[in-house]
Design an enzyme around this catalytic site. Sequence first.
Site, PDB file in Angstrom:
ATOM      1  N   ARG A 173       5.857   2.127 -25.494  1.00  0.00           N
ATOM      2  CA  ARG A 173       5.290   2.391 -24.181  1.00  0.00           C
ATOM      3  C   ARG A 173       4.525   3.720 -24.221  1.00  0.00           C
ATOM      4  O   ARG A 173       4.941   4.658 -24.907  1.00  0.00           O
ATOM      5  CB  ARG A 173       6.399   2.500 -23.114  1.00  0.00           C
ATOM      6  CG  ARG A 173       7.034   1.169 -22.722  1.00  0.00           C
ATOM      7  CD  ARG A 173       6.066   0.276 -21.935  1.00  0.00           C
ATOM      8  NE  ARG A 173       6.663  -0.977 -21.505  1.00  0.00           N
ATOM      9  CZ  ARG A 173       6.602  -2.143 -22.163  1.00  0.00           C
ATOM     10  NH1 ARG A 173       5.935  -2.210 -23.304  1.00  0.00           N
ATOM     11  NH2 ARG A 173       7.152  -3.225 -21.667  1.00  0.00           N
TER      12      ARG A 173
ATOM     13  N   HIS B 293      -2.783  -2.802 -25.994  1.00  0.00           N
ATOM     14  CA  HIS B 293      -1.433  -3.333 -25.722  1.00  0.00           C
ATOM     15  C   HIS B 293      -1.359  -4.801 -26.176  1.00  0.00           C
ATOM     16  O   HIS B 293      -1.092  -5.700 -25.378  1.00  0.00           O
ATOM     17  CB  HIS B 293      -1.085  -3.222 -24.224  1.00  0.00           C
ATOM     18  CG  HIS B 293       0.384  -3.314 -23.968  1.00  0.00           C
ATOM     19  ND1 HIS B 293       1.037  -2.565 -23.009  1.00  0.00           N
ATOM     20  CD2 HIS B 293       1.354  -4.086 -24.546  1.00  0.00           C
ATOM     21  CE1 HIS B 293       2.328  -2.867 -23.008  1.00  0.00           C
ATOM     22  NE2 HIS B 293       2.539  -3.795 -23.935  1.00  0.00           N
TER      23      HIS B 293
HETATM   24  P1  NAP Z   1      15.894  -3.652 -27.925  1.00  0.00           P
HETATM   25  O1  NAP Z   1      16.291  -4.877 -28.681  1.00  0.00           O
HETATM   26  O2  NAP Z   1      16.530  -3.386 -26.611  1.00  0.00           O
HETATM   27  O3  NAP Z   1      16.144  -2.409 -28.910  1.00  0.00           O
HETATM   28  C1  NAP Z   1      16.101  -1.101 -28.454  1.00  0.00           C
HETATM   29  C2  NAP Z   1      16.500  -0.149 -29.575  1.00  0.00           C
HETATM   30  O4  NAP Z   1      16.274   1.183 -29.119  1.00  0.00           O
HETATM   31  C3  NAP Z   1      17.985  -0.233 -29.934  1.00  0.00           C
HETATM   32  O5  NAP Z   1      18.160  -0.061 -31.309  1.00  0.00           O
HETATM   33  C4  NAP Z   1      18.589   0.934 -29.166  1.00  0.00           C
HETATM   34  O6  NAP Z   1      19.760   1.484 -29.753  1.00  0.00           O
HETATM   35  C5  NAP Z   1      17.468   1.942 -29.272  1.00  0.00           C
HETATM   36  N1  NAP Z   1      17.588   2.956 -28.213  1.00  0.00           N
HETATM   37  C6  NAP Z   1      17.566   2.788 -26.879  1.00  0.00           C
HETATM   38  N2  NAP Z   1      17.756   3.957 -26.240  1.00  0.00           N
HETATM   39  C7  NAP Z   1      17.893   4.893 -27.202  1.00  0.00           C
HETATM   40  C8  NAP Z   1      18.146   6.285 -27.195  1.00  0.00           C
HETATM   41  N3  NAP Z   1      18.281   6.968 -26.052  1.00  0.00           N
HETATM   42  N4  NAP Z   1      18.267   6.920 -28.371  1.00  0.00           N
HETATM   43  C9  NAP Z   1      18.158   6.242 -29.541  1.00  0.00           C
HETATM   44  N5  NAP Z   1      17.924   4.908 -29.628  1.00  0.00           N
HETATM   45  C10 NAP Z   1      17.791   4.257 -28.467  1.00  0.00           C
HETATM   46  O7  NAP Z   1      14.315  -3.643 -27.667  1.00  0.00           O
HETATM   47  P2  NAP Z   1      13.171  -4.454 -28.452  1.00  0.00           P
HETATM   48  O8  NAP Z   1      13.155  -5.872 -28.077  1.00  0.00           O
HETATM   49  O9  NAP Z   1      13.267  -4.115 -29.885  1.00  0.00           O
HETATM   50  O10 NAP Z   1      11.859  -3.788 -27.807  1.00  0.00           O
HETATM   51  C11 NAP Z   1      11.621  -2.401 -27.851  1.00  0.00           C
HETATM   52  C12 NAP Z   1      10.472  -2.041 -26.938  1.00  0.00           C
HETATM   53  O11 NAP Z   1       9.230  -2.472 -27.491  1.00  0.00           O
HETATM   54  C13 NAP Z   1      10.478  -2.698 -25.562  1.00  0.00           C
HETATM   55  O12 NAP Z   1      11.383  -2.053 -24.682  1.00  0.00           O
HETATM   56  C14 NAP Z   1       9.039  -2.543 -25.121  1.00  0.00           C
HETATM   57  O13 NAP Z   1       8.863  -1.331 -24.426  1.00  0.00           O
HETATM   58  C15 NAP Z   1       8.261  -2.485 -26.436  1.00  0.00           C
HETATM   59  N6  NAP Z   1       7.391  -3.672 -26.624  1.00  0.00           N
HETATM   60  C16 NAP Z   1       6.052  -3.472 -26.772  1.00  0.00           C
HETATM   61  C17 NAP Z   1       5.227  -4.549 -26.984  1.00  0.00           C
HETATM   62  C18 NAP Z   1       3.753  -4.369 -27.205  1.00  0.00           C
HETATM   63  O14 NAP Z   1       3.005  -5.343 -27.210  1.00  0.00           O
HETATM   64  N7  NAP Z   1       3.286  -3.165 -27.409  1.00  0.00           N
HETATM   65  C19 NAP Z   1       5.753  -5.855 -27.018  1.00  0.00           C
HETATM   66  C20 NAP Z   1       7.116  -6.029 -26.857  1.00  0.00           C
HETATM   67  C21 NAP Z   1       7.933  -4.916 -26.661  1.00  0.00           C
HETATM   68  P3  NAP Z   1      21.121   0.627 -29.909  1.00  0.00           P
HETATM   69  O15 NAP Z   1      20.842  -0.319 -31.053  1.00  0.00           O
HETATM   70  O16 NAP Z   1      22.120   1.641 -30.239  1.00  0.00           O
HETATM   71  O17 NAP Z   1      21.331  -0.069 -28.598  1.00  0.00           O
HETATM   72  C1  GLV Z   2       5.375  -5.963 -23.803  1.00  0.00           C
HETATM   73  O1  GLV Z   2       4.963  -4.849 -23.793  1.00  0.00           O
HETATM   74  C2  GLV Z   2       6.753  -6.313 -23.633  1.00  0.00           C
HETATM   75  O2  GLV Z   2       7.552  -5.438 -23.249  1.00  0.00           O
HETATM   76  O3  GLV Z   2       7.086  -7.482 -23.875  1.00  0.00           O
END
Ligand code: NAP
Ligand code: GLV
Length: 306
Positions: free
Chosen positions: A221, A269
Amino acid sequence: MRIAFCCTHTTAEPWVERLRAALPEAQIEAWVPGAPQADHAVVWTPPQQFIDEQPGLKTLFNTGAGVDALLRMRLPPSMTVVRLDDAGMAVQMAEFVCQALVRHMRELDLSESQMRQGQWSFRRPRLRVDFPVGILGMGVLGRRVAQAVAHFEFPVRGWSRTPQTMPGVECFHGPEGLDAFLSGTRVLVCLLPLTPQTEGILNRKTLGRLLPGGYLINVARGAHLVDEDLLALLDEDRLAGATLDVFRKEPLPEAHPFWRHPKLTLTPHTSARTLRDETIAQIVGKIRAMERGEPIAGVVDRGRGY
Ligand code: NAP
Ligand code: GLV
């Protein structure tokens, strides 16, 4: 069962048609103001009016992985928020991060511009051992990216909130592990959810800890990054460059200095897109599991923020 569809920036008809085909027993409508109360909703950045008019919704199925925008809204405590779990996003994220990493490490932009100028010139090979990749966030997307990067034989490290393990990945966690994680990282990939704890985490202090020639890939983000700190570090030659897919304000405002910075590669994005069929299949699968009284993956802990 009644399901409301309320996704901004999305044409509702194809989604509603496919949802109806997959759940023929349900009444599924694109939401309009004044519509009857639904049981569940499929949403992306819905207006507050939608939530206020639908106080009896049991579940909000987000059509993205990040729920930061949804959690900034006034949501009744009774509503369960469910994030998208991969649904075809993880492999897209892995290919996007690998192309940004390889393009930077192999100096492909330079080769391309030299070829365009008719110059056939070799550069000294750069070694992957000198490009340790650190992934902030070892969740659904971060782990898939770590796996892909490790396949290209880069050293990989990961940072999470709670302790995690992954073969071939050096894992760090918590605020106490951040310094050691950053100081051994050259290419930093941000895949954290946006929460009060992670907002502004990419700043002068943290980015300044990277190994010499540090490079940032932010695909999470825009608000994770302090824009002016990145610009200053680039201009002071403390960082080699960055690939940015996400921005504090999207679309990126015309006057923003990122547009014209020579050390930045920008994308709109687009690193991991929501895929309609995979998303519908996942949401429908979860609704059916809930009806059978089974637990489902991807339920957001609203207190934790992801
Ligand atoms: P997720 O499965 O919820 O994983 C989040 C990770 O971040 C986990 O390993 C979590 O730790 C860690 N985390 C959260 N808070 C933290 C903190 N305070 N300190 C250290 N580590 C922390 O999320 P995801 O599905 O991988 O997605 C991640 C993000 O990618 C989304 O939230 C979104 O903003 C972004 N995204 C972007 C796009 C794009 O097109 N650019 C697309 C999809 C998603 P734990 O393992 O300990 O819980
Ligand atoms: C895209 O940014 C998502 O959070 O899926």
